[in-house]
Design an enzyme around this catalytic site. Structure first.
Site, PDB file in Angstrom:
ATOM      1  N   VAL A 244      48.569  34.916  38.052  1.00 62.67           N
ATOM      2  CA  VAL A 244      49.873  35.186  38.681  1.00 62.67           C
ATOM      3  C   VAL A 244      50.949  35.594  37.659  1.00 62.67           C
ATOM      4  O   VAL A 244      52.118  35.260  37.774  1.00 62.67           O
ATOM      5  CB  VAL A 244      50.346  33.986  39.550  1.00 62.67           C
TER       6      VAL A 244
ATOM      7  N   ILE B 139      32.925  46.792  42.822  1.00 63.69           N
ATOM      8  CA  ILE B 139      33.541  45.774  41.969  1.00 63.69           C
ATOM      9  C   ILE B 139      32.742  44.502  42.191  1.00 63.69           C
ATOM     10  O   ILE B 139      32.654  43.996  43.316  1.00 63.69           O
ATOM     11  CB  ILE B 139      35.019  45.581  42.324  1.00 63.69           C
TER      12      ILE B 139
ATOM     13  N   ALA C 128      40.244  35.465  47.799  1.00 64.11           N
ATOM     14  CA  ALA C 128      40.765  36.603  47.038  1.00 64.11           C
ATOM     15  C   ALA C 128      41.164  37.777  47.936  1.00 64.11           C
ATOM     16  O   ALA C 128      41.639  38.796  47.433  1.00 64.11           O
ATOM     17  CB  ALA C 128      39.722  37.057  46.023  1.00 64.11           C
TER      18      ALA C 128
ATOM     19  N   CYS D 128      35.704  39.834  39.556  1.00 62.68           N
ATOM     20  CA  CYS D 128      37.074  40.100  39.121  1.00 62.68           C
ATOM     21  C   CYS D 128      37.730  38.739  38.903  1.00 62.68           C
ATOM     22  O   CYS D 128      37.722  37.903  39.810  1.00 62.68           O
ATOM     23  CB  CYS D 128      37.787  40.884  40.212  1.00 62.68           C
TER      24      CYS D 128
HETATM   25  N1  ACO Z   1      45.159  35.035  47.379  1.00 59.78           N
HETATM   26  C1  ACO Z   1      46.275  35.670  47.748  1.00 59.78           C
HETATM   27  N2  ACO Z   1      47.068  36.300  46.856  1.00 59.78           N
HETATM   28  C2  ACO Z   1      46.728  36.227  45.564  1.00 59.78           C
HETATM   29  C3  ACO Z   1      45.592  35.563  45.105  1.00 59.78           C
HETATM   30  C4  ACO Z   1      44.784  34.950  46.093  1.00 59.78           C
HETATM   31  N3  ACO Z   1      43.705  34.297  45.761  1.00 59.78           N
HETATM   32  N4  ACO Z   1      45.530  35.674  43.763  1.00 59.78           N
HETATM   33  C5  ACO Z   1      46.596  36.372  43.397  1.00 59.78           C
HETATM   34  N5  ACO Z   1      47.293  36.704  44.482  1.00 59.78           N
HETATM   35  C6  ACO Z   1      48.509  37.469  44.561  1.00 59.78           C
HETATM   36  C7  ACO Z   1      49.563  37.023  43.606  1.00 59.78           C
HETATM   37  O1  ACO Z   1      50.360  35.998  44.140  1.00 59.78           O
HETATM   38  C8  ACO Z   1      50.330  38.299  43.426  1.00 59.78           C
HETATM   39  O2  ACO Z   1      51.152  38.558  44.506  1.00 59.78           O
HETATM   40  P1  ACO Z   1      52.748  38.685  44.403  1.00 59.78           P
HETATM   41  O3  ACO Z   1      53.023  39.542  43.239  1.00 59.78           O
HETATM   42  O4  ACO Z   1      53.133  39.260  45.691  1.00 59.78           O
HETATM   43  O5  ACO Z   1      53.194  37.283  44.206  1.00 59.78           O
HETATM   44  C9  ACO Z   1      49.237  39.358  43.481  1.00 59.78           C
HETATM   45  O6  ACO Z   1      48.159  38.774  44.187  1.00 59.78           O
HETATM   46  C10 ACO Z   1      48.735  39.783  42.152  1.00 59.78           C
HETATM   47  O7  ACO Z   1      48.833  38.784  41.239  1.00 59.78           O
HETATM   48  P2  ACO Z   1      48.445  38.988  39.738  1.00 59.78           P
HETATM   49  O8  ACO Z   1      49.262  38.069  38.905  1.00 59.78           O
HETATM   50  O9  ACO Z   1      48.495  40.427  39.402  1.00 59.78           O
HETATM   51  O10 ACO Z   1      46.937  38.544  39.746  1.00 59.78           O
HETATM   52  P3  ACO Z   1      46.220  37.462  38.852  1.00 59.78           P
HETATM   53  O11 ACO Z   1      46.432  37.765  37.415  1.00 59.78           O
HETATM   54  O12 ACO Z   1      46.583  36.120  39.298  1.00 59.78           O
HETATM   55  O13 ACO Z   1      44.712  37.767  39.202  1.00 59.78           O
HETATM   56  C11 ACO Z   1      42.853  37.092  40.542  1.00 59.78           C
HETATM   57  C12 ACO Z   1      44.245  37.701  40.517  1.00 59.78           C
HETATM   58  C13 ACO Z   1      41.935  37.950  39.703  1.00 59.78           C
HETATM   59  C14 ACO Z   1      42.358  37.058  41.953  1.00 59.78           C
HETATM   60  C15 ACO Z   1      42.957  35.682  39.937  1.00 59.78           C
HETATM   61  O14 ACO Z   1      43.822  34.930  40.730  1.00 59.78           O
HETATM   62  C16 ACO Z   1      41.639  34.950  39.824  1.00 59.78           C
HETATM   63  O15 ACO Z   1      40.988  35.087  38.838  1.00 59.78           O
HETATM   64  N6  ACO Z   1      41.281  34.168  40.821  1.00 59.78           N
HETATM   65  C17 ACO Z   1      40.068  33.386  40.800  1.00 59.78           C
HETATM   66  C18 ACO Z   1      38.836  34.238  40.862  1.00 59.78           C
HETATM   67  C19 ACO Z   1      38.749  35.070  42.116  1.00 59.78           C
HETATM   68  O16 ACO Z   1      39.018  34.600  43.204  1.00 59.78           O
HETATM   69  N7  ACO Z   1      38.355  36.342  41.930  1.00 59.78           N
HETATM   70  C20 ACO Z   1      38.115  37.260  43.005  1.00 59.78           C
HETATM   71  C21 ACO Z   1      36.822  36.973  43.626  1.00 59.78           C
HETATM   72  S1  ACO Z   1      36.191  38.280  44.537  1.00 59.78           S
HETATM   73  C22 ACO Z   1      35.380  39.246  43.453  1.00 59.78           C
HETATM   74  O17 ACO Z   1      35.319  38.983  42.319  1.00 59.78           O
HETATM   75  C23 ACO Z   1      34.821  40.547  43.943  1.00 59.78           C
END
Ligand code: ACO
Length: 792
Positions: free
Chosen positions: A544, A533, A575, A536
């Site tokens: 969220v 991956i 993440a 993402c």
């Molecule tokens: N740290 C901890 N927990 C998190 C984070 C985080 N950064 N982001 C989301 N979560 C949690 C949410 O609170 C949720 O938990 P819960 O249901 O227990 O409250 C769970 O993870 C899933 O949440 P979703 O709503 O399904 O996820 P979301 O649509 O917010 O997408 C994502 C998650 C992709 C990480 C988004 O927050 C994002 O785009 N973040 C910025 C970019 C990023 O950091 N991407 C990952 C980098 S690493 C890589 O790409 C390989």
């Protein structure tokens, strides 16, 4: 009519008749007029048709153009003396004067009806039928408040008038003629019955067919909501599409119910899934509500059908209606199945956890709740990808077969009981409406529902060097590049662009309102057994909401299909939490040799991995678990209701008995307790001795055995011997073994069990000793099971 078109009033009664819908257009102000009107017009038509010919001519003259010489433009005779109120008696009204001049053109009534001189009675009656429909529509136009409906009434009014003038048949002029979608709702529902229930015994199948018939009947008399009502309720819906269907429905189905000079079609025969989708959710809710309200009025023979089977039938159907590629909507539903058989379920669903949710007692039936919609990403992939990667699982593929053949395990809860419990929990009153998401909803539930309703879509897309670029895909790729660049600011933009557009990489993209709002860019390494991956992200204002979870679940299902069962990713430090929640851990299962040199190392990021279980339908997993919890809760409640019984106390101890077998305690078995050690008793003392010796040695060598090696010293454990009446330790057991004290396995097991019980009695649960007792006990039971001393 604005009110009457309201779905609420329009819902036909399930009512006492059970299967018979109420009169068309039932309820509402003018809507009820539709029902009553329909009957009233029928009476009027009969009266008019039996009246004398002059009377008929007078009536038709009003709608006939003047034929007098000199090209008179008058298009209907108007009486000099408008009808009095109250109307004249029959006798008086029969006096018709063909010489009476028209108030408008002064030509006689006879001049307006010359064309009818030689017309048959039958044709006259047909035209009179149209006249009464025109008059009824005229009233409707005036009373109608909804602009769209009014407009349709007016067009139909003009059409009918024209056909009287031209003595033609009312023919609706439209770009498309019915049927408007194939397969029709009727065909789709029939397919659904075949698809899900063909394996049932004929009596049960008959019940299902009755439900299907009842459902189709309900749709045929269902009052659609007006486009403006719908716009208010579902603002993001395809308003134009709905309006087209609404207009068609009025013209071909609804108005012809009371204006029978218009050709009438059944809603279920000329409309397909699109219309069904727009009414299903509301309709289901209202039908169930209605059934509940009318439950006391239902005839006894219909009660079970309507109160128990109908809700289940509707939820199963709902799943197929909103699923993106349910086979029931395929044009060649039967033709496509091998040997003309009904295809078996084509979705990923071999989860053993899902098994108890089977609806029927037949082992081949699969409950839709256990295996929801196939990811549209897969469906879309076949259209969008140069190399189709998302085809459906073929019926012959092992997963489905495996699933169908799973033997029932001894001790499984009887199917009948599960079905009974299922029937109670599919009642929407028992399970909260999925749209009303509670605080306890799974994190992906909202996203799952949105996908089902078509609000969001998932597509696996990628750039291709050998295919002509598809504009839509390129747009989405640009959108993805933007989302990644914004959300991953530490990644160079050029690098993101390069990978997103690199043909070796694919991206699972999340589309909302035609716009990319998130995605996961990945690269598959099939030969190495993993996928990396790479990026993402979900756009900030959509985070969220569960999209990230649902994206990952789709990606998992996509990979199970492609037989890659490991993900690796370098997670950004912020993440890590998200990836952990998606089942990733720092404990990498893929051997290093498999990925070193294949995946990019990112500074400051943590390598995380996730092993996929091919039996899990990931996008439906949370729903399955939720339902299973519900079932277990119900089963426990039932069990408790059964065993809530007070037995008299044991009196044997008063009589000097020191010990009794546990199984002789009244009521103990009813709680589900089973005697341990229903294994093989070794008859040969030497064999027993050597088996026990081996087990004891294993136990003594275990890393958690140290607290139990010797008798507890009084100095080390103050008051121990006041608390523990029957101490035991591994050294004492070794001595007992040596002295051949253990003549049965039970004696041996009882001593060992005492070590653990004593420990837990004396020490607090958070203590090291307590934990050791638990771990060693687990190990001990594994060993005696291996030795065949108790059943596995
Ligand atoms: N740290 C901890 N927990 C998190 C984070 C985080 N950064 N982001 C989301 N979560 C949690 C949410 O609170 C949720 O938990 P819960 O249901 O227990 O409250 C769970 O993870 C899933 O949440 P979703 O709503 O399904 O996820 P979301 O649509 O917010 O997408 C994502 C998650 C992709 C990480 C988004 O927050 C994002 O785009 N973040 C910025 C970019 C990023 O950091 N991407 C990952 C980098 S690493 C890589 O790409 C390989």
């Amino acid at each position: 009519m604005a009110d009457s078109a309201g779905i609420q009033q329009g819902s036909p009664a399930i009512g006492a008749a059970g299967l018979v819908p109420a009169a068309p257009g039932a309820g509402g102000t003018e809507g009820s007029g539709a029902a009553r009107g329909s009957a009233r017009i029928a009476v009027k038509k009969a009266q008019l048709r039996s009246s004398p010919r002059p009377k008929k001519l007078e009536k038709l003259g009003v709608y006939s153009s003047c034929k007098a010489e000199g090209a008179c433009k008058c298009n209907g005779w108007k009486s000099q003396n408008p009808p009095p109120t109250p109307p004249q008696t029959e006798q008086q009204s029969n006096a018709v004067n063909l010489q009476e001049p028209c108030r408008s053109c002064s030509h006689t009534l006879g001049d307006h009806v010359t064309h009818l001189e030689n017309v048959s009675e039958e044709e006259m009656n047909r035209l009179l039928g149209i006249v009464l429909d025109v008059e009824y529509l005229y009233t409707c136009i005036h009373k109608e408040e909804d602009a769209d409906t009014k407009q349709v009434y007016f067009s139909l009014f003009k059409l009918l008038r024209k056909s009287i003038l031209q003595m033609g048949k009312p023919m609706l002029e439209a770009q498309e003629s019915p049927p408007f979608e194939k397969p029709s709702i009727e065909q789709g529902v029939n397919n659904f019955v075949q698809y899900k229930f063909s394996h049932l015994p004929s009596k049960e199948r008959q019940t299902i067919m009755e439900l299907a018939k009842m459902f189709l009947n309900q749709i045929n008399y269902w009052q659609l909501e007006t486009p403006s009502q719908r716009r208010q309720r579902v603002p993001n819906d395809d308003a134009a599409g709905y309006k087209v269907n609404y207009t068609r429905w009025l013209c071909y189905c609804n108005v012809p119910q009371f204006c029978d000079s218009l050709p009438r079609y059944e809603t279920t025969q000329i409309f397909g899934r699109t219309l069904l989708r727009s009414v299903f959710t509301v309709m289901r809710k209202q039908l169930l509500e209605q059934a509940r309200q009318e439950k006391d009025k239902l005839p006894p023979e219909k009660r079970t059908l309507i109160l128990t089977h109908f809700p289940k039938f509707l939820s199963m159907l709902e799943e197929e209606v909103y699923s993106h590629n349910s086979p029931i909507w395929s044009q060649d539903f039967l033709a496509g199945a091998a040997g003309g058989q009904i295809p078996i379920h084509t979705v990923i669903s071999a989860a053993s956890v899902a098994r108890p949710l089977y609806y029927s007692t037949s082992p081949v039936s699969v409950d839709p709740s256990t295996c929801g919609s196939v990811s549209p990403a897969r469906k879309a992939a076949s259209v969008l990808e140069p190399n189709p990667v998302g085809e459906k699982r073929k019926p012959s593929e092992p997963l489905s077969h495996e699933e169908n053949k799973r033997p029932r395990v001894v001790g499984d809860i009887p199917m009948d009981l599960i079905n009974e419990v299922m029937a109670t929990i599919t009642d929407p009153a028992a399970i909260p409406e999925t749209s009303l998401l509670s605080a306890h909803s799974a994190r992906d539930e909202a996203a799952r529902l949105e996908e089902r309703r078509g609000v969001i879509e998932f597509h696996v897309i990628g750039n291709s060097l050998n295919q002509k670029p598809n504009k839509r895909i390129l747009m989405w790729l640009v959108g993805l590049q933007n989302v990644f660049s914004h959300q991953l600011p530490r990644m160079p933009k050029e690098y993101i662009t390069r990978l997103v557009f690199d043909p070796k990489h694919k991206t699972l993209s999340l589309i909302k309102d035609g716009r990319v709002i998130g995605g996961i860019c990945f690269r598959m390494f099939p030969s190495q057994g993993f996928t990396e991956i790479v990026f993402c992200a979900v756009t900030s204002n959509e985070q969220v909401k569960g999209y990230g979870t649902h994206l990952m679940n789709h990606l998992k299902e996509y990979h199970i299909k492609h037989e890659i069962l490991n993900f690796l990713t370098y997670a950004d430090e912020y993440a890590i939490g998200y990836f952990k929640k998606q089942g990733f851990s720092k404990d990498i299962k893929v051997p290093k040799s498999k990925y070193v040199g294949y995946i990019k190392d990112y500074e400051g990021a943590t390598l995380m991995g996730c092993e996929l279980n091919p039996s899990i339908p990931y996008t439906e997993f949370s729903v399955i678990i939720k339902k299973q919890k519900e079932i277990i809760k119900k089963l426990i409640e039932r069990k408790q209701a059964q065993i809530r019984k007070v037995y008299p106390g044991l009196s044997c101890f008063k009589d000097g008995v020191r010990q009794i077998p546990i199984e002789s305690i009244p009521g103990i078995r009813e709680t589900g307790w089973k005697p341990v050690g229903k294994g093989k008793e070794l008859k040969d003392p030497d064999q027993l001795y050597s088996t026990l010796k081996t087990i004891l040695q294993h136990v003594k060598s275990h890393q958690n055995a140290w607290p139990f090696m010797e008798p507890v010293k009084k100095t080390e454990a103050p008051g121990y011997y006041q608390v523990i009446r029957f101490p035991m330790d591994l050294k004492t057991m070794s001595e007992r073994l040596k002295s051949r004290y253990y003549t049965t396995r039970k004696l041996f097991m009882a001593d060992m069990q005492r070590i653990f019980t004593n420990c837990r009695e004396y020490n607090p649960p958070e203590s090291e000793y307590y934990k050791c007792a638990n771990l060693l006990e687990k190990f001990f039971y594994t060993k005696i099971k291996e030795a065949g001393l108790i059943e596995k």
